[in-house]
Design an enzyme around this catalytic site. Structure first.
Site, PDB file in Angstrom:
ATOM      1  N   ASP A  31      -2.397  -4.679   3.301  1.00  0.00           N
ATOM      2  CA  ASP A  31      -2.502  -4.891   4.747  1.00  0.00           C
ATOM      3  C   ASP A  31      -3.345  -6.127   5.093  1.00  0.00           C
ATOM      4  O   ASP A  31      -4.288  -6.474   4.372  1.00  0.00           O
ATOM      5  CB  ASP A  31      -3.106  -3.651   5.417  1.00  0.00           C
ATOM      6  CG  ASP A  31      -2.094  -2.506   5.485  1.00  0.00           C
ATOM      7  OD1 ASP A  31      -0.915  -2.736   5.205  1.00  0.00           O
ATOM      8  OD2 ASP A  31      -2.502  -1.374   5.809  1.00  0.00           O
ATOM      9  N   TYR A  73       1.284  -5.153  13.158  1.00  0.00           N
ATOM     10  CA  TYR A  73       0.150  -4.486  12.520  1.00  0.00           C
ATOM     11  C   TYR A  73      -0.782  -3.898  13.572  1.00  0.00           C
ATOM     12  O   TYR A  73      -1.115  -4.547  14.566  1.00  0.00           O
ATOM     13  CB  TYR A  73      -0.603  -5.480  11.645  1.00  0.00           C
ATOM     14  CG  TYR A  73      -1.596  -4.818  10.716  1.00  0.00           C
ATOM     15  CD1 TYR A  73      -1.192  -3.805   9.863  1.00  0.00           C
ATOM     16  CD2 TYR A  73      -2.921  -5.205  10.701  1.00  0.00           C
ATOM     17  CE1 TYR A  73      -2.090  -3.198   9.011  1.00  0.00           C
ATOM     18  CE2 TYR A  73      -3.833  -4.609   9.840  1.00  0.00           C
ATOM     19  CZ  TYR A  73      -3.399  -3.599   9.004  1.00  0.00           C
ATOM     20  OH  TYR A  73      -4.296  -2.991   8.159  1.00  0.00           O
ATOM     21  N   GLU A 100      -9.929  -4.553   4.889  1.00  0.00           N
ATOM     22  CA  GLU A 100      -9.722  -3.458   3.940  1.00  0.00           C
ATOM     23  C   GLU A 100      -8.552  -3.765   3.015  1.00  0.00           C
ATOM     24  O   GLU A 100      -8.581  -3.440   1.827  1.00  0.00           O
ATOM     25  CB  GLU A 100      -9.482  -2.164   4.716  1.00  0.00           C
ATOM     26  CG  GLU A 100      -9.837  -0.917   3.965  1.00  0.00           C
ATOM     27  CD  GLU A 100     -11.328  -0.733   3.778  1.00  0.00           C
ATOM     28  OE1 GLU A 100     -11.724   0.149   3.000  1.00  0.00           O
ATOM     29  OE2 GLU A 100     -12.104  -1.468   4.415  1.00  0.00           O
ATOM     30  N   GLU A 132       0.800  -1.232   0.000  1.00  0.00           N
ATOM     31  CA  GLU A 132       0.000   0.000   0.000  1.00  0.00           C
ATOM     32  C   GLU A 132       0.827   1.274   0.000  1.00  0.00           C
ATOM     33  O   GLU A 132       0.456   2.247  -0.643  1.00  0.00           O
ATOM     34  CB  GLU A 132      -0.958   0.010   1.197  1.00  0.00           C
ATOM     35  CG  GLU A 132      -2.062  -1.005   1.082  1.00  0.00           C
ATOM     36  CD  GLU A 132      -3.087  -0.861   2.187  1.00  0.00           C
ATOM     37  OE1 GLU A 132      -3.447   0.275   2.508  1.00  0.00           O
ATOM     38  OE2 GLU A 132      -3.527  -1.892   2.723  1.00  0.00           O
ATOM     39  N   ASP A 185      -5.936  -7.112   6.725  1.00  0.00           N
ATOM     40  CA  ASP A 185      -7.266  -7.005   7.297  1.00  0.00           C
ATOM     41  C   ASP A 185      -8.283  -6.983   6.163  1.00  0.00           C
ATOM     42  O   ASP A 185      -7.932  -7.135   4.994  1.00  0.00           O
ATOM     43  CB  ASP A 185      -7.382  -5.762   8.186  1.00  0.00           C
ATOM     44  CG  ASP A 185      -7.085  -4.468   7.417  1.00  0.00           C
ATOM     45  OD1 ASP A 185      -6.864  -4.528   6.196  1.00  0.00           O
ATOM     46  OD2 ASP A 185      -7.078  -3.393   8.050  1.00  0.00           O
ATOM     47  N   ARG A 220      -3.977  -2.701  13.381  1.00  0.00           N
ATOM     48  CA  ARG A 220      -5.441  -2.852  13.355  1.00  0.00           C
ATOM     49  C   ARG A 220      -5.773  -4.298  13.700  1.00  0.00           C
ATOM     50  O   ARG A 220      -5.741  -5.188  12.852  1.00  0.00           O
ATOM     51  CB  ARG A 220      -5.996  -2.460  11.970  1.00  0.00           C
ATOM     52  CG  ARG A 220      -5.980  -0.971  11.746  1.00  0.00           C
ATOM     53  CD  ARG A 220      -6.734  -0.568  10.494  1.00  0.00           C
ATOM     54  NE  ARG A 220      -6.016  -0.894   9.281  1.00  0.00           N
ATOM     55  CZ  ARG A 220      -5.050  -0.136   8.756  1.00  0.00           C
ATOM     56  NH1 ARG A 220      -4.692   0.981   9.347  1.00  0.00           N
ATOM     57  NH2 ARG A 220      -4.457  -0.499   7.644  1.00  0.00           N
ATOM     58  N   HIS A 232      -3.624 -11.773  13.875  1.00  0.00           N
ATOM     59  CA  HIS A 232      -3.508 -12.899  14.799  1.00  0.00           C
ATOM     60  C   HIS A 232      -2.799 -12.537  16.080  1.00  0.00           C
ATOM     61  O   HIS A 232      -2.699 -13.348  16.985  1.00  0.00           O
ATOM     62  CB  HIS A 232      -2.737 -14.017  14.113  1.00  0.00           C
ATOM     63  CG  HIS A 232      -1.282 -13.713  13.910  1.00  0.00           C
ATOM     64  ND1 HIS A 232      -0.843 -12.566  13.285  1.00  0.00           N
ATOM     65  CD2 HIS A 232      -0.155 -14.384  14.274  1.00  0.00           C
ATOM     66  CE1 HIS A 232       0.481 -12.573  13.244  1.00  0.00           C
ATOM     67  NE2 HIS A 232       0.922 -13.650  13.850  1.00  0.00           N
TER      68      HIS A 232
END
Length: 901
Positions: free
Chosen positions: A80, A304, A84, A7, A82, A306, A351
């Site tokens: 990423d 990460y 999104e 990203e 997730d 989120r 996780h």
């Protein structure tokens, strides 16, 4: 050659170094597509068909990715980890397929939770296919948010004129929480109660405090002493008796550390300890995740950010225990690693909890490599992670009961000491609203034994009042949303930003207070769409989206269940008369707008004493008016107070102040729709003046009114230009003026007495604020434009930095800074802006044209009006957009601009 897409460009450079020469790593710069920014982007009538558009600012990045993929053997989508990120990969795949760039290309999805070489190489070696269920959950969420934003907001526009309002699926529920808490505070009636506190001494003369808990042989509850008389009697009973220690209880209790950070707890703790907003926290964490330069190498510092998880990997647990043993000693190491389970509803995503990628990378070692925000947040994450695996703290708690021999009075003293600090040596979790009792428990008591006599130094009655529930802070609002299962941690920053940006709420002393617009919008939604802004309904919808992500529910079925009753309600409310809407709002807001004192009718018109006050809506917005209009034209502004009372002055209508001697005209104090003012005379020629800041209607007398009406006054004439210098008051406050130059007075200046020397000094000062910004030179000059050799410069603007070429300005894109901007990037930004202006999507410089056409007769012009359409840019400006990609597009944009005749 394999192509990897991530990203951010910072992450791309780092990962390319990790993977070596056989990989080309490119950045998508977040989302590359979004729903069409207009009505019809989601078509429920066509089985919820969705129409996407490629974002203009991402076309160049997409072109680079397309050309690279056409020459590649494998495409690895490493956005990423997730929902999104999965959606961004899906969008990329869709666009590349449309460009026919995927022929003979193997497409895979790689997921890593920290930007470190082992994590990245492991993810690439074990790549998978895209998760269709996560993509479906994303599409369902975007469709829901869009349908609420583009279908409900036009109803708000029509029914609440001039409110500038819009609705969002989750933001509306957060607004309801804030408004309901404020309504509780305003309706709260404090209850008086008293306590009795004694300052005593033990036999060695060491002082301690005890509180009265028993009187007349009975235990006292919180409200047992309701007034001062009862408290004074209790004081006399204590003072009249000798007091002995009856009972001493000592026990040791343990306190365990808090778990490592999840997204929501990181936002809460950063708000409490660092004063960061949720948005600031997430942006800072994003930079720590993507990495910083350390010794010539870019290193990701945290995992990460989120995530709902509070688990640590086995490697992290092992490193944590080694660090604790080495740094703090074996006493601070529990027998086995601590395992935590999330209490969050619908826990999902990454996780692992948020933690440092290398626990032996101490915060002190990074001082020269991190900005202040990054350093403080990293230190907070590091301490929380390490403390979560440390031994429990041991506290010695002591409770001492003291009483009289006859059993009439009894007192209690409590205290605690830290027997072993354990994790408290490193970290203690913050609290939103600590209570006074916690401070009492922290007191240290002197040695006391059963039978010890105590000597009284002082016995004091203390008055108390019950307090209303506290307003929400960012931390407590995030906590409440998480407890209710509303939204997702990654969306909270966006929700809060939208509420503030749309002036629905404001922050006062770091706590949320509803604005008048927020009260109005919330009342409308609760009265007319109550089911859809219920906490339980919104949480249930989140559960359904989680079921979609797990593959247990078809995404379009969720949309059907939502849309059919919602559409029916939209149609029903759209057909309701304005009178019904006003009555509903008046009913909902009545207790706030007309708080009663129990003695008189709060809705009685203070002017005619016959009509009743009620909420009115006009083309200028809401206001309070008399029911006997036009016979009685009493009005006052619509405003709801933040202190339990309306902020409308306690003035009962207009007030005659006197008659001006020279003209014989009456001078009135009036309360208008836009606030109080003074007026001399009547009709169009009447003189009027607003009250200066800090002056209330009660302070206005006849003399002050005449002074206000005499403004602006001539202070003198400029000795050089001979222009008059005036002093007056306008809507921005008191000022001095020379020609077209206005300068605001300083707080210590008096508009009525300011003299020539001071006025000339103010006018000679360099411009401040926006005028100073306008006068300031460029931050940087990048070089000449290749087309005309005119300079390209970088400037600081009101809404952020921008580049300038001639009369064309272009804002810097997300992630760009004035210091690092290149001339190539600037030329690209200017070209995109020029294209947008040419398509009618921006505002070109206005050129005044003189028409030579003959005017139509008035009757003809009236018979054939030409409707004007608002531009697409207008629609985009009214759209609710999340603060960043990290916000997971929590809220749908507002509907496009309305057609106006």
């Amino acid at each position: 050659m394999d192509v990897v897409v991530v990203e951010s460009p910072a992450k791309a450079k780092t990962i390319e170094k990790y993977l070596g020469g056989n990989y080309k790593v490119l950045a998508s710069y977040g989302h590359v597509r979004d729903l069409l920014d207009e009505d019809g982007a989601v078509e429920p009538e066509k089985d919820f068909e969705m129409h996407w558009r490629v974002l203009q600012q991402k076309k160049d990045a997409l072109e680079r990715i397309t050309q690279a993929v056409k020459a590649a053997d494998r495409l690895i989508l490493a956005t990423d980890p997730d929902r999104e990120g999965e959606a961004i990969s899906w969008h990329l795949l869709e666009v590349l397929g449309q460009k026919k760039a995927l022929k003979n290309v193997n497409v895979q999805r790689a997921v890593f939770y920290e930007v470190t070489k082992p994590a990245v190489t492991e993810a690439v070696q074990h790549a998978r296919s895209l998760d269709e269920h996560l993509i479906d959950a994303y599409r369902a969420r975007r469709a829901l948010d869009y349908l609420v934003g583009f279908k409900l907001s036009p109803v708000l526009w029509r029914k609440l004129p001039k409110s500038g309002s819009s609705a969002g699926r989750v933001q509306s529920v957060a607004l309801r929480l804030i408004c309901e808490r404020e309504a509780e505070i305003q309706a709260f009636e404090p209850i008086e109660y008293w306590t009795v506190e004694a300052l005593l001494e033990n036999p060695e003369g060491k002082p301690f405090k005890a509180r009265l808990t028993q009187l007349d042989g009975k235990r006292l509850d919180k409200f047992a002493l309701r007034d001062e008389a009862a408290a004074r009697r209790a004081v006399r009973e204590v003072e009249a008796r000798d007091l002995l220690v009856d009972h001493v209880e000592k026990k040791q209790v343990s306190r365990n550390p808090a778990p490592p950070f999840s997204t929501s707890t990181l936002q809460q703790e950063a708000s409490r300890k660092l004063g960061f907003s949720a948005d600031r926290t997430m942006k800072t964490a994003q930079r720590l995740f993507e990495g910083v330069d350390i010794g010539g190498e870019t290193v990701g510092l945290i995992t990460y950010m989120r995530t709902d998880s509070v688990q640590l990997s086995s490697e992290a647990l092992s490193a944590c225990r080694r660090l604790i043993g080495q740094r703090f000693g074996e006493d601070y190491l529990p027998e086995k690693p601590r395992q935590y389970k999330t209490k969050t509803k619908n826990a999902q995503e990454a996780h692992e909890a948020i933690r440092p990628t290398d626990l032996f990378r101490m915060p002190s070692e990074l001082r020269g490599h991190l900005g202040e925000d990054e350093r403080r947040l990293y230190e907070l994450i590091w301490k929380r992670t390490v403390a979560s695996q440390m031994a429990a703290a041991l506290l010695d708690r002591v409770t001492v009961d003291i009483g009289s021999a006859d059993g009439v009075v009894g007192l209690r003293a409590t205290g605690q000491t830290v027997a072993f600090d354990g994790f408290l040596k490193l970290y203690q979790e913050g609290r939103d609203d600590p209570s006074g009792e916690e401070d009492e428990e922290g007191a240290i008591l002197p040695p006391l034994a059963v039978g010890d006599p105590t000597r009284k130094r002082a016995v004091t009655p203390l008055q108390h009042f019950t307090e209303p529930p506290p307003r929400f802070t960012e931390a407590s609002l995030v906590k409440k949303l998480e407890e209710l299962g509303i939204g997702r941690p990654s969306t909270y920053a966006s929700i809060i930003s939208v509420l503030q940006n749309r002036s629905y709420v404001r922050l006062e002393q770091k706590r949320f207070v509803p604005e008048d617009k927020g009260w109005l919008v919330n009342a409308f939604l609760v009265e007319k769409f109550g089911h859809w802004v219920e906490y339980g309904f919104t949480a249930q919808l989140e559960d359904q989206l989680d079921d979609v992500a797990a593959g247990a529910l078809f995404w379009k079925e969720v949309l059907r269940q939502f849309w059919e009753p919602f559409k029916a309600r939209l149609d029903e409310v759209s057909e309701q008369r304005q009178r019904e809407i006003i009555d509903a709002l008046d009913h909902a807001l009545g207790p706030l707008l007309f708080p009663g004192n129990g003695e008189s009718d709060p809705r009685e018109c203070p002017r005619c004493h016959e009509g009743r006050l009620g909420l009115k809506l006009s083309g200028f917005g809401p206001f309070i008016g008399c029911s006997r209009y036009p016979d009685c034209n009493y009005t006052r502004p619509f405003t709801v107070g933040s202190d339990g009372e309306t902020r409308i002055e306690a003035e009962s209508g207009d007030r005659l102040l006197g008659t001006e001697p020279a003209s014989g005209e009456e001078v009135w104090l009036k309360i208008g729709r836009f606030g109080p003012y003074v007026q001399q005379g009547a009709g169009k020629k009447a003189k009027r003046s607003s009250l200066p800041a800090g002056v209330t209607p009660e302070q206005v007398d006849f003399d002050l009114a005449l002074k206000l009406l005499s403004l602006p006054r001539e202070v003198g004439r400029d000795p050089e230009t001979k222009e008059p210098i005036l002093a007056g008051i306008n809507r921005f406050g008191p000022y001095v003026q020379r020609g077209k130059t206005y300068v605001r007075l300083e707080p210590d200046d008096d508009v009525f007495t300011i003299g020539m020397n001071r006025a000339l000094a103010l006018l000679a000062e360099p411009p401040k604020g926006r005028r100073a910004a306008a006068a300031a030179g460029p931050l940087r000059e990048l070089g000449p434009h290749p087309e005309d050799n005119e300079p390209i410069t970088v400037h600081a603007g009101r809404f952020g930095p921008y580049v300038k070429h001639g009369k064309l300005n272009a804002s810097l894109a997300k992630g760009m800074t004035p210091e690092t901007l290149t001339i190539e990037q600037a030329i690209q930004l200017l070209a995109q802006r020029a294209e947008k202006v040419a398509q009618g999507g921006g505002r070109p410089p206005r050129v005044r044209k003189i028409s030579t056409a003959k005017k139509k007769p008035a009757a003809e012009a009236k018979a054939a009006p030409t409707p004007r359409k608002a531009s697409a840019a207008g629609a985009r400006r009214t759209a609710e957009k999340p603060a960043s990609r990290t916000a997971a597009k929590a809220e749908a944009p507002a509907p496009p601009a309305r057609k106006r005749s």
